[in-house]
Design an enzyme around this catalytic site. Structure first.
Site, mmCIF file in Angstrom:
data_model
loop_
_atom_site.group_PDB
_atom_site.id
_atom_site.type_symbol
_atom_site.label_atom_id
_atom_site.label_comp_id
_atom_site.label_asym_id
_atom_site.label_seq_id
_atom_site.Cartn_x
_atom_site.Cartn_y
_atom_site.Cartn_z
ATOM 1 N N ASP A 84 -58.696 -10.266 -70.023
ATOM 2 C CA ASP A 84 -59.504 -9.071 -69.765
ATOM 3 C C ASP A 84 -60.985 -9.444 -69.688
ATOM 4 O OD1 ASP A 84 -59.960 -6.434 -69.199
ATOM 5 O OD2 ASP A 84 -60.037 -5.803 -71.296
ATOM 6 N N HIS A 139 -70.828 -10.226 -69.254
ATOM 7 C CA HIS A 139 -72.012 -9.374 -69.159
ATOM 8 C C HIS A 139 -73.287 -10.191 -69.323
ATOM 9 C CE1 HIS A 139 -70.348 -5.382 -68.861
ATOM 10 N NE2 HIS A 139 -69.514 -5.610 -69.859
ATOM 11 N N LEU A 179 -64.808 -10.856 -61.978
ATOM 12 C CA LEU A 179 -65.668 -11.996 -61.637
ATOM 13 C C LEU A 179 -67.072 -11.546 -61.232
ATOM 14 C CD1 LEU A 179 -63.052 -14.174 -59.748
ATOM 15 C CD2 LEU A 179 -63.536 -14.035 -62.191
ATOM 16 N N ARG A 180 -67.262 -10.234 -61.099
ATOM 17 C CA ARG A 180 -68.599 -9.632 -60.912
ATOM 18 C C ARG A 180 -69.198 -9.818 -59.524
ATOM 19 N NH1 ARG A 180 -67.776 -6.205 -64.856
ATOM 20 N NH2 ARG A 180 -68.183 -6.988 -66.943
#
Lengths: 326, 431
Positions: free
Chosen positions: B308, B312, B66-67
């Protein structure tokens, strides 16, 4: 959009020159024919032709190479183009600017052609995909992928000495795994209809499934050189000893070095080539490099004519950007 | 507390109960109350017309990044949990590979707080196996478990040191935590993101051999034999890898495995032309591997298929292949691709649904993934015939890096409920 066709326009003419893979035979032959016509020019006292007058060629070398850059520069000048040299290694690329940003800035300079050398495989494709329609990209070497002008000058050299490709057996000896030159040579040789292409190397220096590129694989040099008409030996980079790919230069020379005795296994009139610079006593014996079979020095001269051919063909039929603006 | 909901006339698929029939679903107090007939005294606060739709348990996704914290320029918890809701995924198992990593309760609380703010799908946190995912020091697993982590994971950064891995497995087993392991030998993987095969040779890119996976699997399996730790292998990529897992399961070892959905559809050929959206780890392998992975999913050697998800920013992919960051944005396409597995004859529909719902839920002991009465009312209503073109712009995720751009998929989510509350579409519900 078919990525396969990125190099060719609708009429099958060269738009970019990124790889020798997949190019039709007549186009490969036309590059060689065009180079032959320029060889006449170079050998005359008047050393320039006005084909690219008013055009600007930018040498973008993200990886240093004085030799290759100089031959591109000479080729462009003999076609009467203006040449800008950008040594990207010491420029904004190092300061963290992305390749795309660098490209946008350079495009603003209204160049007609980028000649690109980059350490990443695929970098020239990437640039060709992102430049405007009126800029041609010539790959001067990208990672391990391709070095198509080097391969074409090797083809030119072979044709000058051997004529027809079809009866030829060609052996490429050495570090195929890391070699962009070898890949481009293999595609060019197969595209030109060479009789047999062999690669000769230990397993650590061969890429997986290499035979699918259209080569026969040999691990023993004696078998690999038998009856070949052309021997191409590749430069062995010193850093290969570090990655546990080879034990030592000595052992490599013992097993794969091109010596006079080994060369005797090849056809009596075989030629020996090397893309340079040579490691004497590592991949080739001095007596062979300087001997009667060697055409290594001719290769350097031919490089200018071949690069002139590719550059002029890529810009053939395109208006100059400077003219369009007027 | 959420209102009661009557989901009427849909084709209800619940693999956990072996159900595939047209029926009604009744929801109240955030739970499934009944299938078929309404419970006594049921009064529908809201009715959803599901005729022509599939009614599925909300999807359970074992593999998402989830960054946040650390890479909010790529995506954040709120954006991705909302994208998950719009994609029919109601349970998102979040990788601990953030910066800082989820290796202590402070980071965990931050993550949980953001998830709460999203008001969308539920976030199930995975804890880091080692401190900072450094592969050298154990994380505070007991504290992480108390605070809500259901498993510990190497977060895609394999532990290189075998002794550390052994200790981590032993310690996790002490606390009855499953360990999620990335089967990837770091030395055989380093510096590449393409399968060592024909395409890598053509493109002049260093390849990752299948042995990168099998060596790591064999090493971990040997440690599982000794420690008895419960290990889940994340993201298999190869025929041989699936065979090793199958054999270990036959031998009775407590291991399980998942695969990324894109591995069931793409191969090394998709990297042709240096396409950076096909830059993933583990790499896309050959056609035979793809077929074997599908078979392993069908046979139950692989119990879960996950997105997965690795969103980005554009810059991460707008570079030459070797310089690109690996990973795909996978939330949006997970469900439609699961349905496509049935269309392509790879799996029966109920099995395809199982591998993205009750299969993964069972691996981590999660309550979702089923429509059994009493379970949380995490439900997804899908129009199985609605076609859509995948374009980067059409994705709900902030990550536009889909390798399926230009594909026509069928299956669009119409409604998603979490704990009985509509989370997609975001709407002001009619009274």
């Amino acid at each position: 959009m078919s990525r396969r066709d990125i190099q060719l326009d609708d009429q099958g003419r060269l738009r970019h020159f990124l790889t020798t893979e997949g190019l039709p035979r007549d186009l490969l032959e036309r590059i060689l024919d065009t180079a032959a016509s320029f060889t006449g020019v170079i050998e005359k006292s008047i050393k320039t032709v006005p084909l690219l007058r008013g055009r600007t060629v930018m040498n973008l070398f993200f990886e240093a190479s004085t030799r290759t850059r100089t031959t591109f520069e000479l080729a462009a000048k003999r076609l009467s183009a203006d040449v800008l040299n950008l040594d990207m290694g010491s420029s904004s690329a190092v300061k963290g600017e992305s390749l795309l940003d660098t490209l946008r800035n350079l495009e603003a300079m209204q160049c007609d052609m980028f000649v690109v050398r980059h350490a990443d495989s695929g970098a020239a494709h990437f640039i060709a995909e992102h430049v405007g329609d009126d800029v041609a990209v010539v790959n001067a070497g990208d990672g391990r992928h391709a070095h198509p002008t080097q391969a074409m000058l090797d083809m030119y050299t072979i044709r000058r000495h051997k004529g027809d490709f079809e009866p030829l057996r060609v052996a490429i000896v050495g570090d195929i795994l890391h070699s962009r030159v070898a890949r481009s040579q293999i595609h060019a040789l197969n595209g030109l209809g060479a009789g047999e292409v062999r690669v000769v190397a230990p397993r650590t220096l061969l890429p997986r499934d290499v035979e699918r590129l259209g080569v026969h694989v040999y691990h023993e040099i004696e078998a690999g050189l038998r009856d070949v008409d052309v021997v191409i030996t590749l430069r062995l980079q010193r850093e290969r000893m570090q990655g546990a790919l080879l034990p030592s230069e000595q052992e490599y020379y013992q097993l794969y070095g091109i010596s006079r005795e080994r060369l005797a296994l090849a056809a009596p009139d075989a030629i020996v080539m090397h893309p340079g610079p040579i490691n004497r006593g590592v991949e080739i014996e001095s007596a062979v490099a300087d001997g009667p079979h060697s055409v290594i020095l001719n290769q350097v001269t031919n490089g200018i004519a071949v690069r002139m051919a590719v550059m002029s063909m890529c810009l053939e039929g395109r208006g100059s950007r400077a003219e369009e603006d007027e | 507390m959420s209102a009661s909901v009557h989901i009427r006339g849909g084709r209800v698929l619940c693999p956990a109960q072996g159900i595939d029939r047209s029926t009604d679903v009744f929801v109240g107090d955030g739970r499934i109350l009944a299938l078929g007939e309404p419970p006594e005294g049921f009064h529908a606060g809201r009715t959803l017309d599901a005729r022509g739709l599939l009614v599925l348990p909300g999807l359970v996704d074992l593999g998402t990044n989830l960054r946040e914290p650390g890479a909010r320029h790529k995506a954040d918890i709120v954006s991705e949990l909302r994208a998950a809701a719009a994609s029919g995924i109601t349970t998102v198992c979040a990788s601990p590979a953030t910066r800082p990593a989820v290796d202590n309760t402070a980071v965990l609380e931050l993550v949980q707080g953001q998830a709460h703010k999203a008001g969308a799908s539920r976030l199930v946190p995975l804890g880091a196996l080692t401190a900072g995912l450094d592969g050298e020091h154990l994380s505070q697993m007991a504290a992480l478990k108390r605070a809500g982590c259901v498993a510990v994971s190497d977060g895609g950064q394999p532990v290189a040191n075998t002794l550390v891995l052994r200790r981590a497995l032993e310690y996790a087993a002490t606390h009855d935590l499953p360990v999620m392991v990335t089967p990837q030998d770091p030395d055989l993987t380093r510096g590449s993101s393409m399968h060592e095969g024909w395409m890598a040779t053509r493109l002049g890119i260093a390849g990752i051999p299948v042995a990168a996976e099998t060596v790591a699997l064999a090493r971990t399996l040997a440690l599982v034999e000794e420690t008895g730790a419960r290990v889940h292998f994340m993201r298999l990529s190869s025929t041989r890898g699936a065979e090793l897992v199958a054999r270990a399961r036959r031998d009775g070892l407590p291991v399980s495995a998942d695969v990324a959905m894109h591995q069931l559809f793409l191969t090394e050929m998709d990297a042709s032309g240096y396409s950076t959206t096909a830059n993933v780890l583990p790499p896309l392998r050959g056609e035979r591997d793809r077929a074997a992975l599908r078979q392993a999913v069908a046979d139950g050697v692989i119990q879960a298929v996950c997105s997965d998800h690795q969103p980005h920013d554009a810059d991460a992919k707008a570079v030459p292949f070797v310089a690109a960051e690996p990973g795909v944005s996978g939330l949006d396409t997970l469900l439609a691709l699961a349905l496509r597995l049935e269309d392509e004859g790879a799996l029966p529909l109920l099995t395809a649904v199982e591998r993205v719902t009750s299969g993964p839920a069972a691996l981590l002991g999660l309550p979702g993934g089923t429509l059994r009465p009493g379970a949380p009312a995490d439900i997804c209503l899908v129009d199985p015939r609605a076609p859509w073109w995948v374009t980067p712009e059409a994705l709900f995720s902030r990550g536009r890096n889909t390798p399926f751009g230009g594909w026509e998929l069928t299956g669009r989510v119409r409604h998603t409920l979490v704990d009985g509350t509509p989370v997609y579409p975001e709407e002001t519900a009619p009274a």
